[in-house]
Scaffold this motif. Structure first.
Motif, PDB file in Angstrom:
ATOM      1  N   LYS A  54       0.804  -1.230   0.000  1.00 41.37           N
ATOM      2  CA  LYS A  54       0.000   0.000   0.000  1.00 41.37           C
ATOM      3  C   LYS A  54       0.832   1.272   0.000  1.00 41.37           C
ATOM      4  O   LYS A  54       0.712   2.103   0.885  1.00 41.37           O
ATOM      5  N   GLY A  55       1.686   1.392  -0.987  1.00 44.67           N
ATOM      6  CA  GLY A  55       2.398   2.632  -1.201  1.00 44.67           C
ATOM      7  C   GLY A  55       3.688   2.812  -0.432  1.00 44.67           C
ATOM      8  O   GLY A  55       4.466   3.688  -0.747  1.00 44.67           O
ATOM      9  N   LYS A  56       3.922   2.018   0.605  1.00 47.42           N
ATOM     10  CA  LYS A  56       5.188   2.161   1.323  1.00 47.42           C
ATOM     11  C   LYS A  56       6.337   1.782   0.401  1.00 47.42           C
ATOM     12  O   LYS A  56       7.300   2.499   0.278  1.00 47.42           O
ATOM     13  N   TRP A  57       6.223   0.633  -0.184  1.00 52.07           N
ATOM     14  CA  TRP A  57       7.238   0.137  -1.097  1.00 52.07           C
ATOM     15  C   TRP A  57       6.499  -0.308  -2.343  1.00 52.07           C
ATOM     16  O   TRP A  57       5.785  -1.297  -2.316  1.00 52.07           O
ATOM     17  N   GLU A  58       6.659   0.438  -3.385  1.00 51.63           N
ATOM     18  CA  GLU A  58       5.871   0.189  -4.580  1.00 51.63           C
ATOM     19  C   GLU A  58       6.137  -1.164  -5.218  1.00 51.63           C
ATOM     20  O   GLU A  58       5.240  -1.961  -5.343  1.00 51.63           O
ATOM     21  N   CYS A  59       7.358  -1.424  -5.646  1.00 49.79           N
ATOM     22  CA  CYS A  59       7.617  -2.641  -6.402  1.00 49.79           C
ATOM     23  C   CYS A  59       8.944  -3.293  -6.021  1.00 49.79           C
ATOM     24  O   CYS A  59       9.912  -2.608  -5.717  1.00 49.79           O
ATOM     25  N   MET A  60       8.948  -4.612  -6.052  1.00 49.46           N
ATOM     26  CA  MET A  60      10.175  -5.379  -5.946  1.00 49.46           C
ATOM     27  C   MET A  60      10.374  -6.044  -7.303  1.00 49.46           C
ATOM     28  O   MET A  60       9.495  -6.761  -7.780  1.00 49.46           O
ATOM     29  N   PRO A  61      11.503  -5.827  -7.946  1.00 50.05           N
ATOM     30  CA  PRO A  61      11.730  -6.442  -9.253  1.00 50.05           C
ATOM     31  C   PRO A  61      11.959  -7.943  -9.120  1.00 50.05           C
ATOM     32  O   PRO A  61      12.251  -8.436  -8.030  1.00 50.05           O
ATOM     33  N   PRO A  62      11.843  -8.694 -10.206  1.00 50.53           N
ATOM     34  CA  PRO A  62      12.158 -10.126 -10.154  1.00 50.53           C
ATOM     35  C   PRO A  62      13.600 -10.323  -9.692  1.00 50.53           C
ATOM     36  O   PRO A  62      14.489  -9.559 -10.060  1.00 50.53           O
ATOM     37  N   GLN A  63      13.809 -11.332  -8.878  1.00 55.89           N
ATOM     38  CA  GLN A  63      15.140 -11.594  -8.331  1.00 55.89           C
ATOM     39  C   GLN A  63      15.816 -12.725  -9.085  1.00 55.89           C
ATOM     40  O   GLN A  63      15.160 -13.638  -9.574  1.00 55.89           O
ATOM     41  N   ARG A  64      17.122 -12.661  -9.144  1.00 56.20           N
ATOM     42  CA  ARG A  64      17.898 -13.691  -9.848  1.00 56.20           C
ATOM     43  C   ARG A  64      18.260 -14.813  -8.888  1.00 56.20           C
ATOM     44  O   ARG A  64      19.393 -14.912  -8.412  1.00 56.20           O
ATOM     45  N   VAL A  65      17.277 -15.604  -8.556  1.00 55.72           N
ATOM     46  CA  VAL A  65      17.467 -16.774  -7.694  1.00 55.72           C
ATOM     47  C   VAL A  65      16.745 -17.947  -8.325  1.00 55.72           C
ATOM     48  O   VAL A  65      15.804 -17.772  -9.096  1.00 55.72           O
ATOM     49  N   GLY A  66      17.173 -19.133  -7.986  1.00 58.72           N
ATOM     50  CA  GLY A  66      16.487 -20.336  -8.448  1.00 58.72           C
ATOM     51  C   GLY A  66      15.243 -20.597  -7.609  1.00 58.72           C
ATOM     52  O   GLY A  66      15.069 -20.035  -6.521  1.00 58.72           O
ATOM     53  N   LYS A  67      14.384 -21.455  -8.115  1.00 64.87           N
ATOM     54  CA  LYS A  67      13.137 -21.753  -7.406  1.00 64.87           C
ATOM     55  C   LYS A  67      13.401 -22.383  -6.039  1.00 64.87           C
ATOM     56  O   LYS A  67      12.748 -22.040  -5.053  1.00 64.87           O
ATOM     57  N   GLU A  68      14.364 -23.286  -5.960  1.00 59.85           N
ATOM     58  CA  GLU A  68      14.682 -23.917  -4.678  1.00 59.85           C
ATOM     59  C   GLU A  68      15.281 -22.912  -3.700  1.00 59.85           C
ATOM     60  O   GLU A  68      14.999 -22.967  -2.507  1.00 59.85           O
ATOM     61  N   GLU A  69      16.098 -22.002  -4.215  1.00 66.34           N
ATOM     62  CA  GLU A  69      16.642 -20.951  -3.352  1.00 66.34           C
ATOM     63  C   GLU A  69      15.521 -20.070  -2.819  1.00 66.34           C
ATOM     64  O   GLU A  69      15.493 -19.720  -1.641  1.00 66.34           O
ATOM     65  N   ALA A  70      14.580 -19.728  -3.676  1.00 67.29           N
ATOM     66  CA  ALA A  70      13.443 -18.899  -3.258  1.00 67.29           C
ATOM     67  C   ALA A  70      12.622 -19.621  -2.191  1.00 67.29           C
ATOM     68  O   ALA A  70      12.187 -18.998  -1.213  1.00 67.29           O
ATOM     69  N   ARG A  71      12.448 -20.919  -2.345  1.00 68.67           N
ATOM     70  CA  ARG A  71      11.699 -21.688  -1.333  1.00 68.67           C
ATOM     71  C   ARG A  71      12.428 -21.686   0.005  1.00 68.67           C
ATOM     72  O   ARG A  71      11.808 -21.564   1.064  1.00 68.67           O
ATOM     73  N   ARG A  72      13.751 -21.849  -0.025  1.00 69.68           N
ATOM     74  CA  ARG A  72      14.542 -21.790   1.213  1.00 69.68           C
ATOM     75  C   ARG A  72      14.389 -20.428   1.880  1.00 69.68           C
ATOM     76  O   ARG A  72      14.257 -20.329   3.100  1.00 69.68           O
ATOM     77  N   MET A  73      14.420 -19.382   1.073  1.00 73.02           N
ATOM     78  CA  MET A  73      14.277 -18.030   1.609  1.00 73.02           C
ATOM     79  C   MET A  73      12.906 -17.836   2.265  1.00 73.02           C
ATOM     80  O   MET A  73      12.807 -17.273   3.357  1.00 73.02           O
TER      81      MET A  73
END
Length: 116
Positions: free
Chosen positions: A80-99
Motif C-alpha cells: 500500500k504505497g510504502k514500497w511500490e515494487c520489488m523487481p524479479p530476483q535472480r534466484v532459483g526456485k529452490e533458493e526462493a523456497r529456502r528463503m
C-alpha cells in the motif's frame, strides 16, 4: 549509467562468492546476503523494502508459493504505497523456497534446518 555498472559489478562479484562453496554448505542467511536481498531488507527493521519479520507476520504457511512467486517474478502494490515494487530476483526456485521458509520461521522460535 555508472550506477548500472556498479550494480552489475556487485552482482557478478556476489555470484562468484556463491560458487566458491557447494550449494549444500550455504546457509540461508548467507544466501540472502549473496543474492543481494539484504540491500533492501533487514530482519527486523524496514529499509528500502519491508522487514522480513513484517513479511512473516503478513503471510501464512499456506501462502508460501505466493511469496516464492513474488521473489521469482517480482511484485507491486502489496504494501500500500510504502514500497511500490520489488523487481524479479535472480534466484532459483529452490533458493526462493529456502528463503521463504526462513522468512516464515521468524514467527516461531525454531529456525528451519537450512538456516543453520
Amino acid at each position: 549509467m555508472w550506477l548500472f555498472l556498479v550494480f552489475f559489478l556487485l552482482s557478478s562479484c556476489e555470484k562468484a562468492k556463491l560458487e566458491e562453496k557447494p550449494r549444500a554448505e550455504i546457509s540461508t542467511k548467507e544466501l540472502f546476503k549473496l543474492r543481494g536481498c539484504t540491500y533492501c531488507h533487514d530482519t527486523s527493521r524496514p529499509l528500502v523494502g519491508p522487514a522480513f519479520l513484517d513479511v512473516a507476520m503478513r503471510y501464512k504457511e499456506n501462502e508460501k508459493e505466493d511469496l516464492v512467486k513474488s521473489i521469482l517474478e517480482g511484485s507491486c502494490g502489496k504494501w500500500k504505497g510504502k514500497w511500490e515494487c520489488m523487481p524479479p530476483q535472480r534466484v532459483g526456485k529452490e533458493e526462493a523456497r529456502r528463503m521463504v521458509e526462513w522468512i516464515l520461521h521468524l514467527k516461531t522460535t525454531k529456525p528451519p534446518a537450512s538456516s543453520l
